[in-house]
Motif scaffolding. Structure first.
Motif: not given
Length: 766
Positions: A130-154
């Motif tokens: 698309p001309a204006e892409d939504m990109g990554e959002t909190e919703f799209s990162q559900l299940g993204d283990q790399e992102v979740i492990f980053g949150k889990a560090k703290d």
């Protein structure tokens, strides 16, 4: 961010609708890639795909999002949805083209041929976004283990437990027990003050119920030495019965499976489940270290146990599952009760895909799947396949009667042979084994005593990930090992056995930040009425933060240092001024902390149904304190007078009275019970034959016929039911009630007893 991204879809769609007429008429071949996507492709995605694969609909089925370029390029659980320029490798084209009968999308209908061609042209030409892409959002990162492990560090629960020096207070009385120091400091921080100590009767009654689950006697109320009384309660066999019932909630204990036989309308019985219940009670009475308690429940058979060892019954934690057969659901249940019950982690959510919210990849789930799929569990009626255990006494008369009935059943089985009922694919032999024989084994006191256990398979399972949880769709193999978030190295377990003992060792490793915290929080909730962490079986990113994190860590570390002793932990808590506070509301404190999160007073708690029933039997002099053994019916004409923990629990058909009083469903592990006030509770207390009988028993127990003075009679009944004397106002009301009932030619004394037994003062602990 989430709201903005949801609104973006209709904004983009409106821009498509308002395109210039020149563009609307523009041939497909003259459009740029982005223009073609907006004009031709996105409307098809909105119409056919967004319902299941977009943030606007809150749906990410199969881990796939089609409302952004990264979504179709990264793909979902089955692979890349779109490979630009490559139709054959683009799963989206395979799905919408209905080229694979097992992979057709949308699932309810097929797209028109011209719509499929639009998707094909788009992919062939490079799958422009698309001309204006939504990109990554909190919703799209559900299940993204790399992102979740980053949150889990703290995240607090995954951090090592910290040794904290209790803060000194300005009040010497609150400076003796570290619990009080932490609580006082928090109250001061919030501009609050603690409550004074409760009166003596209230404390005795509170201690009696919190440690033994029963009302104190008149003699106990007169006890002057509070510390000595606490020791007496801790050493009483009633302690294990009471605390054990809390653990049985966690262990989802019952005497049957969740299923039943449709032809006979009977449940699938677990004849030896009671031996697990007895093991739990004995463990708490003998103050078995909790780390050993965990190891025995997961791997008692791997600890070098000898023939007849009663600790083999600990394996009921695994074996007494809602699922009778060795199935994938059985393994999933054991993973759930183990991880939520002991670790406070929702690992079972990773059965079909990486956990959407927690640092638990699917690979971790199947590592544990390999552990628990490496055990055998016999059918419940297969007598010779369960180990006999010692420690139970059976009278010769009971054994003889059992043998007589067993012989009759054996003859029926022999006569049935391999015959099958008309319209039933099960043999008559199986029916008799699963009904008559299983019921005899469960209820007859003369039956053999065996451990409801599991054993090792000849060869451990080498697990593979089931893609989308489908057994027929296997992915990569994974070793049997512990959770990555706690054990980053994930060294594989012993290859020669299931790995249950290795798993238990990891769970109770003092370096594991979860197990001690979770257990201490459960004991705190039992004693204080509310946990420090309001989600006792969920310490993950979705769980609640602790109200007193430093106190929780202090208690957890002390618990480990004290040898994982439950009794020492209980004693430490109940001797604190925090536990011994009065429970009266103070308006100025309510205004600041209406939920009492910061412990400025004691919490008033309602008795659980088991405590209500046991208390009724106790004050009526009817309570049978015999321990161990087979379950009995807790209501009805032939109800047992033993404590309710020894009552029969049918998973398939929970007793309605238990259910009305918030007894939890034993279909899965329970971290806490709900507390509802509903009319059937009052109806039971007013009208049930059990309640009426207990009121009459109380009157019989106090021998009123030997006492002529009405005032003395009233005094005795109050002391028996409520462990106190009546006030002058209460005496006046009771005497008036007596006159009214006697004028109607009705015996008023059982009615007085029942009115006290159904009072809030009887049903609640202050």
């Amino acid at each position: 961010m989430k709201t903005a991204s949801i609104l973006l879809v209709p904004i983009l769609l409106s821009s498509v609708v308002s395109l210039p007429r020149s563009l609307e008429a523009q041939p497909d071949g003259e459009m740029s890639g982005t223009e073609f996507f907006e004009r031709r492709v996105r409307p098809l995605l909105v119409k056919h795909c967004y319902e299941c694969h977009s943030e606007a609909e809150g749906s990410q089925k199969g881990g796939l999002l089609l409302d952004r370029e990264s979504g179709w390029l990264d793909g979902g659980d089955t692979g890349k949805a779109v490979v630009p320029g490559n139709l054959g490798d683009s799963l989206l084209i395979t799905a919408v083209g209905y080229a694979d009968p097992d992979f057709e999308m949308p699932p309810k209908y097929q797209l028109e041929a011209h719509e499929v061609k639009i998707f094909e042209k788009w992919v062939r030409d490079g799958a422009a976004g698309p001309a204006e892409d939504m990109g990554e959002t909190e919703f799209s990162q559900l299940g993204d283990q790399e992102v979740i492990f980053g949150k889990a560090k703290d995240h607090w629960s995954f951090q090592p437990m910290k040794k904290v020096t209790p803060p000194k207070t300005a009040d010497p009385a609150w400076d003796e027990n570290p619990i009080d120091q932490f609580v006082f400091a928090k109250l001061k921080e919030k501009g609050m003050t603690p409550s004074p100590t409760a009166d003596h009767r209230t404390l005795i009654r509170r201690l009696s119920y919190k440690l033994n689950g029963l009302p104190p006697t008149k003699e106990e109320i007169a006890t002057k030495d509070l510390n000595a009384y606490i020791d007496t309660l801790l050493e009483s066999p009633r302690f294990g019965e009471h605390v054990g019932r809390y653990w049985l909630d966690v262990a989802r204990y019952a005497d049957t499976a969740i299923t039943y036989r449709a032809d006979t309308k009977t449940p699938h019985y677990y004849p030896y489940a009671f031996t697990y219940r007895d093991y739990v009670i004995d463990a708490f009475n003998h103050d078995k270290p909790f780390d050993l308690f965990v190891k025995e429940q997961l791997a008692a058979d791997l600890l070098g146990s000898k023939e007849g060892d009663p600790t083999l019954a600990a394996l009921g934690f695994i074996a007494v599952s809602p699922y009778r057969n060795m199935s994938h659901d059985f393994v999933d249940d054991v993973i759930d009760v183990t991880t939520r019950g002991i670790l406070g982690m929702t690992v079972s959510c990773s059965r079909c895909h990486d956990h959407k919210f927690e640092p638990i990849p699917t690979a971790d789930y199947y590592s544990l799947y390999g552990v628990f799929n490496s055990v055998n569990r016999p059918e419940p009626w297969k007598l010779d396949e369960f180990p006999i255990i010692k420690g139970y006494g059976r009278s010769p008369e009971e054994v003889a009667d059992y043998q007589k009935l067993k012989t009759e059943i054996d003859q029926k089985i022999k006569k049935a042979g391999d015959s099958v009922k008309k319209g039933n694919n099960r043999s008559i032999r199986e029916e008799i084994e699963q009904t008559d024989l299983a019921e005899l084994l469960l209820f007859h006191e003369g039956g053999p005593i065996r451990a409801m256990s599991v054993s090792e398979k000849a060869k451990p399972t080498e697990p593979a990930i089931f893609i989308r949880g489908e057994v027929s769709s296997k992915g990569d193999r994974v070793p049997r090992r512990f959770l990555k978030i706690i054990d980053p190295e994930q060294k594989p377990f012993n290859p020669k056995n299931s790995g249950r003992l290795d798993l238990a060792g990891k769970m109770v490793d003092p370096e594991n930040p979860l197990t001690a915290r979770v257990y201490v929080n459960r004991i705190w909730a039992m004693l204080m009425g509310d946990p420090i962490v309001d989600t006792p079986s969920d310490f993950g990113l979705q769980g609640e933060a602790p109200s007193h994190p430093e106190l929780l860590d202090f208690l957890a570390l002390k618990f480990i240092e004290d040898g994982w002793s439950t009794k020492k932990l209980v004693r430490f808590i109940v001797t604190s001024k925090t536990f011994q506070q009065a429970g009266l509301n103070r308006e100025e404190m309510v205004a600041i902390d209406p939920e009492n999160e910061f412990l400025w007073r004691a919490n008033r708690t309602r008795l659980r149904i088991e405590e209500i029933r046991d208390s009724l039997l106790a004050v009526g002099g009817q309570l049978d304190t015999r321990m161990r053994g087979r379950p009995g019916q807790i209501w009805g004409e032939e109800y047992t007078k033993r404590r309710s923990v020894y009552g029969y629990v049918n998973r398939f058909n929970i007793d309605p009275t238990l259910r009305n009083f918030d007894f939890p469903s034993p279909v899965q592990t329970q971290g806490s019970r709900t507390e509802n006030i509903v009319s059937p509770q009052a109806l039971f207390l007013m009208n049930s034959p059990f309640m009426v009988e207990q009121a009459a028993s109380l009157i019989s127990a106090v021998s009123l016929g030997e006492i002529d003075d009405r005032g003395e009679r009233i005094e005795i009944i109050f002391a028996r039911a409520l462990q106190r004397s009546p006030t002058p106002g209460e005496i006046e009301k009771v005497e008036r009630f007596m006159e009214i009932e006697e004028s109607r030619d009705v015996d008023p004394w059982p009615l007085l007893a029942q009115s006290l037994l159904m009072s809030n003062e009887f049903l609640y602990v202050d």
